[in-house]
Design a protein around this motif. Structure first.
Motif, PDB file in Angstrom:
ATOM      1  N   SER A  75      33.899  18.778  33.376  1.00 22.56           N
ATOM      2  CA  SER A  75      35.206  18.534  34.562  1.00 22.56           C
ATOM      3  C   SER A  75      35.007  18.522  35.816  1.00 22.56           C
ATOM      4  O   SER A  75      35.557  18.145  36.666  1.00 22.56           O
ATOM      5  N   GLY A  92      34.945  14.925  31.868  1.00 24.06           N
ATOM      6  CA  GLY A  92      35.997  15.626  31.373  1.00 24.06           C
ATOM      7  C   GLY A  92      36.434  16.822  30.836  1.00 24.06           C
ATOM      8  O   GLY A  92      35.708  17.572  31.842  1.00 24.06           O
ATOM      9  N   SER A  93      37.061  17.449  29.932  1.00 18.46           N
ATOM     10  CA  SER A  93      37.476  18.890  30.140  1.00 18.46           C
ATOM     11  C   SER A  93      37.745  19.127  29.043  1.00 18.46           C
ATOM     12  O   SER A  93      37.981  18.217  27.717  1.00 18.46           O
ATOM     13  N   ASP A  95      41.212  19.525  28.253  1.00 15.37           N
ATOM     14  CA  ASP A  95      42.762  18.269  27.989  1.00 15.37           C
ATOM     15  C   ASP A  95      42.600  17.306  27.304  1.00 15.37           C
ATOM     16  O   ASP A  95      42.745  16.436  26.874  1.00 15.37           O
ATOM     17  N   THR A  96      41.093  16.567  27.986  1.00 15.07           N
ATOM     18  CA  THR A  96      40.331  14.687  27.321  1.00 15.07           C
ATOM     19  C   THR A  96      39.689  15.075  26.594  1.00 15.07           C
ATOM     20  O   THR A  96      38.897  14.277  26.043  1.00 15.07           O
ATOM     21  N   LEU A  97      38.798  16.417  25.757  1.00  9.99           N
ATOM     22  CA  LEU A  97      38.300  15.981  25.800  1.00  9.99           C
ATOM     23  C   LEU A  97      38.864  15.132  24.106  1.00  9.99           C
ATOM     24  O   LEU A  97      37.558  14.301  22.830  1.00  9.99           O
ATOM     25  N   LYS A  99      40.223  12.858  23.505  1.00  8.77           N
ATOM     26  CA  LYS A  99      40.110  11.445  24.338  1.00  8.77           C
ATOM     27  C   LYS A  99      39.150  10.425  24.860  1.00  8.77           C
ATOM     28  O   LYS A  99      38.971  10.143  24.618  1.00  8.77           O
ATOM     29  N   LEU A 100      38.041  11.741  24.404  1.00 10.21           N
ATOM     30  CA  LEU A 100      36.083  10.575  24.546  1.00 10.21           C
ATOM     31  C   LEU A 100      35.959   9.749  24.188  1.00 10.21           C
ATOM     32  O   LEU A 100      35.320   9.263  25.309  1.00 10.21           O
ATOM     33  N   GLU A 122      46.320  23.318  27.388  1.00 11.46           N
ATOM     34  CA  GLU A 122      45.125  22.707  27.884  1.00 11.46           C
ATOM     35  C   GLU A 122      44.427  23.658  26.514  1.00 11.46           C
ATOM     36  O   GLU A 122      43.425  22.963  26.360  1.00 11.46           O
ATOM     37  N   ARG A 125      45.404  22.039  23.550  1.00 10.75           N
ATOM     38  CA  ARG A 125      44.643  20.930  22.972  1.00 10.75           C
ATOM     39  C   ARG A 125      43.320  21.026  22.723  1.00 10.75           C
ATOM     40  O   ARG A 125      42.395  20.184  21.960  1.00 10.75           O
TER      41      ARG A 125
END
Length: 196
Positions: A75, A92-93, A95-97, A99-100, A122, A125
């Protein structure tokens, strides 16, 4: 909000106050690689490092397996700008993993020194996303008592063992000891004393 900039990495990873010695990190890398290769029954070919920072695991992994495909996610904009292209790190993080669109599963998924610094939603997720990306084994550290922890406790989210166990169970990740986790597919290949 905490900034994971050069000063942060200088303080916690390159100074006398460094929280993880090189030898300790190398031991963790050897453990994760060996466990993944045991579970898979072959050498690992790919690693995803979630919350990789400046990617210290990458150098150790490449010493062990020179032809490994390494992908890092972090991040920190500083990390991605400075090391992203050379070390294959993308922004990324946890939280967004999910969606990558990483486009593959990985023999080994690593998440070290991250879970304590993110909110519970988070974490949940991120665990679900890691479970969907692991082909062999996940090495995921989760500390439950900050009193025994040496290092950065700013922004620390204290969770109980029961809370972590529930989050891992909900993500359908199964413990095989020493911060190592497998999915149901790999769990079926292990004997009764090879998992917890």
């Amino acid at each position: 909000m905490k900034s994971y900039d050069k000063a942060y990495f200088d303080r916690w990873y390159r100074s006398r106050a460094s929280v993880i010695s090189a030898e300790s990190r190398r031991a963790r890398v050897r453990l994760a690689v060996s466990a993944a290769e045991f579970v898979l029954g072959r050498r690992i070919h790919s690693v995803l490092d979630v919350g990789c920072g400046e990617a210290p695991w990458r150098a150790d992994l490449r010493r062990m397996r020179p032809d490994i495909h390494y992908a890092g996610v972090d991040s920190s904009e500083y990390v991605v700008q400075r090391f992203g292209k050379r070390r294959n790190i993308r922004l990324g993080s946890l939280d967004t993993l999910g969606k990558l669109k990483l486009g593959r599963k990985f023999d080994l998924v690593v998440c070290a020194d991250v879970m304590e610094y993110v909110p519970t939603a988070e974490v949940r997720r991120g665990l679900a996303a890691m479970a969907s990306l692991v082909h062999g084994l996940a090495y995921i550290e989760a500390y439950v008592n900050r009193d025994d922890f040496v290092g950065d406790i700013e922004g620390w989210h204290h969770r109980s063992e029961a809370a972590y166990r529930k989050a891992f169970a909900d993500a359908k990740l199964y413990s095989c000891g020493l911060n190592c986790w497998v999915t149901r597919v790999q769990l079926r290949t292990l004997g009764p004393f090879e998992h917890c």
